[in-house]
Design an enzyme around this catalytic site. Structure first.
Site, PDB file in Angstrom:
ATOM      1  N   GLY A 277      51.047 -62.843 -86.045  1.00  0.00           N
ATOM      2  CA  GLY A 277      49.522 -63.873 -86.258  1.00  0.00           C
ATOM      3  C   GLY A 277      48.974 -63.651 -85.172  1.00  0.00           C
ATOM      4  O   GLY A 277      47.927 -63.763 -84.958  1.00  0.00           O
TER       5      GLY A 277
ATOM      6  N   ASP B 236      59.882 -76.028 -84.126  1.00  0.00           N
ATOM      7  CA  ASP B 236      58.761 -76.017 -83.726  1.00  0.00           C
ATOM      8  C   ASP B 236      58.730 -75.892 -81.554  1.00  0.00           C
ATOM      9  O   ASP B 236      58.471 -77.531 -81.899  1.00  0.00           O
ATOM     10  CB  ASP B 236      57.465 -75.972 -84.290  1.00  0.00           C
ATOM     11  CG  ASP B 236      56.806 -75.268 -83.772  1.00  0.00           C
ATOM     12  OD1 ASP B 236      56.824 -73.578 -83.796  1.00  0.00           O
ATOM     13  OD2 ASP B 236      55.445 -76.166 -82.907  1.00  0.00           O
TER      14      ASP B 236
ATOM     15  N   HIS C 273      63.423 -59.719 -79.233  1.00  0.00           N
ATOM     16  CA  HIS C 273      62.133 -58.692 -80.680  1.00  0.00           C
ATOM     17  C   HIS C 273      61.934 -58.478 -79.196  1.00  0.00           C
ATOM     18  O   HIS C 273      60.757 -57.514 -79.538  1.00  0.00           O
ATOM     19  CB  HIS C 273      61.626 -60.592 -80.642  1.00  0.00           C
ATOM     20  CG  HIS C 273      59.663 -59.723 -81.163  1.00  0.00           C
ATOM     21  ND1 HIS C 273      58.904 -59.169 -80.418  1.00  0.00           N
ATOM     22  CD2 HIS C 273      59.733 -59.343 -82.520  1.00  0.00           C
ATOM     23  CE1 HIS C 273      57.695 -58.712 -80.450  1.00  0.00           C
ATOM     24  NE2 HIS C 273      57.895 -58.585 -81.409  1.00  0.00           N
TER      25      HIS C 273
ATOM     26  N   VAL D  88      60.420 -76.525 -78.899  1.00  0.00           N
ATOM     27  CA  VAL D  88      61.212 -77.693 -78.545  1.00  0.00           C
ATOM     28  C   VAL D  88      60.919 -77.552 -76.956  1.00  0.00           C
ATOM     29  O   VAL D  88      60.867 -78.939 -75.871  1.00  0.00           O
ATOM     30  CB  VAL D  88      62.280 -77.806 -79.100  1.00  0.00           C
ATOM     31  CG1 VAL D  88      63.139 -77.938 -80.330  1.00  0.00           C
ATOM     32  CG2 VAL D  88      63.293 -76.225 -77.866  1.00  0.00           C
TER      33      VAL D  88
ATOM     34  N   GLU E 134      62.708 -72.879 -81.944  1.00  0.00           N
ATOM     35  CA  GLU E 134      62.106 -72.456 -81.539  1.00  0.00           C
ATOM     36  C   GLU E 134      62.413 -72.505 -79.781  1.00  0.00           C
ATOM     37  O   GLU E 134      61.380 -73.382 -79.329  1.00  0.00           O
ATOM     38  CB  GLU E 134      60.526 -72.107 -81.736  1.00  0.00           C
ATOM     39  CG  GLU E 134      60.368 -71.335 -81.136  1.00  0.00           C
ATOM     40  CD  GLU E 134      58.577 -71.241 -81.476  1.00  0.00           C
ATOM     41  OE1 GLU E 134      57.856 -70.392 -81.493  1.00  0.00           O
ATOM     42  OE2 GLU E 134      57.928 -72.661 -82.192  1.00  0.00           O
TER      43      GLU E 134
END
Length: 582
Positions: free
Chosen positions: A380, A244, A309, A246, A281
């Site tokens: 989210g 997560d 994305h 980094v 990430e």
């Protein structure tokens, strides 16, 4: 006998309380305290530092049956329960990942319940299940990024034995398991590490104090992190770790923690004789993460690619707010499909500066970048946690899926997207402390108020209904509109699996043509063409071939292929079209 040991370099005296019996530990020169004592499996224990009467959980606790503020429990996995001796693992290249949250993937919210849905993933074409963090955190449910006991598995999910059963069941079905881990900060409740030693630095990141990776005492802290990572691989048979954020790892050493972790992981993989994967990430768009160490990089296996994305999402949806401002054009989409990053030593208006670095596509294959139409963050962290299915048509969802699943990158799905799930995935917490709960809710409201969202519309993370709304509704699969989209996802992944041209990971062999005004794009993967119409009206794209798959009916003539609005078609050609710019 059980070995009790803890690193507490500043303590003058350390004792361990095992089921009410207190024993002294002996110190060595490195600040470690140890003793071998009789203790049965399940025995509760904790450490006492100096004259403080508080009994603290073990920083390396293998199990926390009574929550993160309770005592640790002696626990070892039953190695006889493993049935995956024939499992040889999966490399990242050629994989299809599926990100899920154990607590909301099924109504029960447990590892065992998730096992009951694994066959759905196999039939879909998934090869790797990526599980959001399951390390121990305070409360019953949250996203998992507030963990404080990194070695323990959250009890309500099923604890360490539940995770073992889940991994074993995945391997029995040919599925690899990736686990999301967080090494850049610790959660706000139940973090006792600073009482034991210099685990944290004075610096801070978005989520709290930074982990001490390069200051005095950081050698043991780094061993604590790396030991945790290797434990997931070796003891729990995990195949990959998603690291997560980094970019929030504050490390100024000549050998970065990530490089040190990659070296240790590769060594363990050689010993275990199966591939072990590290996926970062990162917000930096820095190719050094995935550049081989022989070429001066850290040697990680892969990293998430937010730029793709953003390029896909904005081109299809038209959203351009916030960090989407520089995205949305067909040129941006085409460039990102070919080059990995859009911001690569280019100006980012959101950041107000030049950002990123170009990817050397001669050295780094596209398979080292993970592509997705959505993930837990991109859903989210919207004010309402609404999925693309809430505001896009089925055709738009299908076009997004085709652009990602047939790209040269490693695709990743987020749970439920394959059928256009209508349940949101909202930010939820269950902090028992009222003051912490209020602060989290207020911070969430203030964050989105700055973007114009009325406070009353932002879901309260602490409201149990926020969590309940975020559970998948598997009954949606019986509805025709959801079943149609699911069939499309299955067909796209079958094409990717069945055609060598679509397995080619080298970006230099990807060709793209587009029309900015008419909003069509054609992606060439050797003899396979993906033609997409991102507009509402029919367009003619200048290519033709055997139709392998299409969202709606398409027509072909001498001028090309006519695509209805919000439609894609996958074509197989004998050779490149005459006059092509490829």
């Amino acid at each position: 006998m059980t070995l009790f040991e803890v690193w507490a370099p500043r303590a003058r005296r350390v004792r361990v309380d095992v089921d009410g019996a207190v024993h002294a530990l002996a110190a060595d020169a490195g600040g470690w305290w140890r003793a071998e004592l009789p203790a049965a499996d399940g025995a509760r224990y904790g450490f006492l530092l100096d004259d403080d009467p508080a009994v603290l959980p073990d920083p390396r606790s293998p199990r926390q049956p009574d929550g993160v503020h309770g005592r640790s429990a002696v626990h070892a996995l039953d190695v006889g329960r493993w049935s995956d001796s024939g499992w040889t693992g999966r490399p990242l290249a050629g994989s299809v990942l599926y990100e899920l949250h154990i607590g909301t993937f099924t109504p029960e919210g447990t590892f065992d319940a998730a096992v009951g849905r694994l066959d759905h993933l196999v039939e879909l074409g998934v090869t790797t299940v990526e599980v959001m963090p399951v390390n121990a955190f305070n409360g019953v449910h949250n996203w998992g990024y507030d963990g404080v006991l990194w070695y323990a598995v959250h009890e309500p999910y099923g604890g360490p034995d539940g995770l073992q059963r889940f991994v074993d069941a995945c391997h029995a079905r040919g599925l690899a398991v990736a686990l999301d881990v967080v090494y850049n900060h610790l959660g706000p409740s139940g973090n006792y590490l600073p009482r034991f030693g210099p685990y944290l630095s004075e610096g801070r990141n978005t989520w709290g104090q930074s982990v001490n990776l390069d200051g005095p005492g950081s050698d043991e802290v780094r061993r604590f992190v790396i030991g945790n990572a290797l434990r997931w691989f070796e003891q729990f048979h995990i195949d990959a770790l998603r690291l997560d954020a980094v970019h929030a790892l504050a490390d100024q050493r000549a050998i970065h923690l990530l490089e040190e972790l990659a070296v240790a992981t590769d060594s363990l993989a050689a010993r275990l004789r199966r591939p072990l994967t590290l996926i970062a990430e990162s917000d930096l768009n820095d190719p050094r993460l995935i550049t081989p160490r022989a070429a001066g990089g850290y040697g990680l296996s892969g990293q998430w690619n937010d730029d793709l994305h953003h390029a896909v999402h904005t081109a299809v949806s038209g959203e351009r707010q916030g960090y989407y401002a520089d995205f949305g054009s067909m040129h941006c989409l085409a460039h990102t499909l070919r080059s990995g990053f859009f911001h690569a030593a280019t100006y980012s208006s959101f950041r107000g500066r030049i950002h990123g670095r170009p990817l050397d596509t001669r050295v780094i294959p596209g398979s080292a970048l993970l592509a997705y139409t959505c993930n837990h963050d991109q859903i989210g962290n919207r004010a309402l946690g609404d999925r693309p299915s809430a505001y896009l048509s089925a055709g738009q969802l299908a076009v997004k899926a085709a652009l990602v699943l047939l790209s040269a990158y490693t695709p990743m799905l987020f749970m439920g997207e394959e059928w256009g799930a209508r349940t949101p995935f909202q930010f939820f917490t269950s902090h028992p402390e009222p003051e912490l709960a209020a602060a989290v809710a207020q911070g969430r409201r203030e964050e989105f108020a700055a973007h114009g969202w009325p406070a009353g519309e932002v879901p309260d993370p602490q409201d149990p209904a926020t969590f309940e709304r975020s559970r998948l509704d598997w009954s949606e699969l019986s509805r025709p509109e959801h079943a149609r989209l699911l069939g499309c996802y299955r067909a796209l992944l079958a094409l990717r699996r069945g055609h060598a041209d679509l397995a080619d990971p080298w970006l230099a062999r990807v060709g793209v043509e587009f029309d900015e005004a008419q909003r069509w794009i054609v992606v060439r993967r050797n003899r396979i063409l993906l033609a997409c119409n991102l507009s509402e009206t029919p367009v003619v794209v200048p290519c033709a071939g055997k139709v392998l798959l299409a969202w709606d009916e398409v027509e072909q003539n001498v001028t090309g292929t006519t695509l209805p609005g919000h439609c894609f078609a996958v074509l197989e050609t004998v050779s490149e079209p005459a006059g092509s710019a490829w």
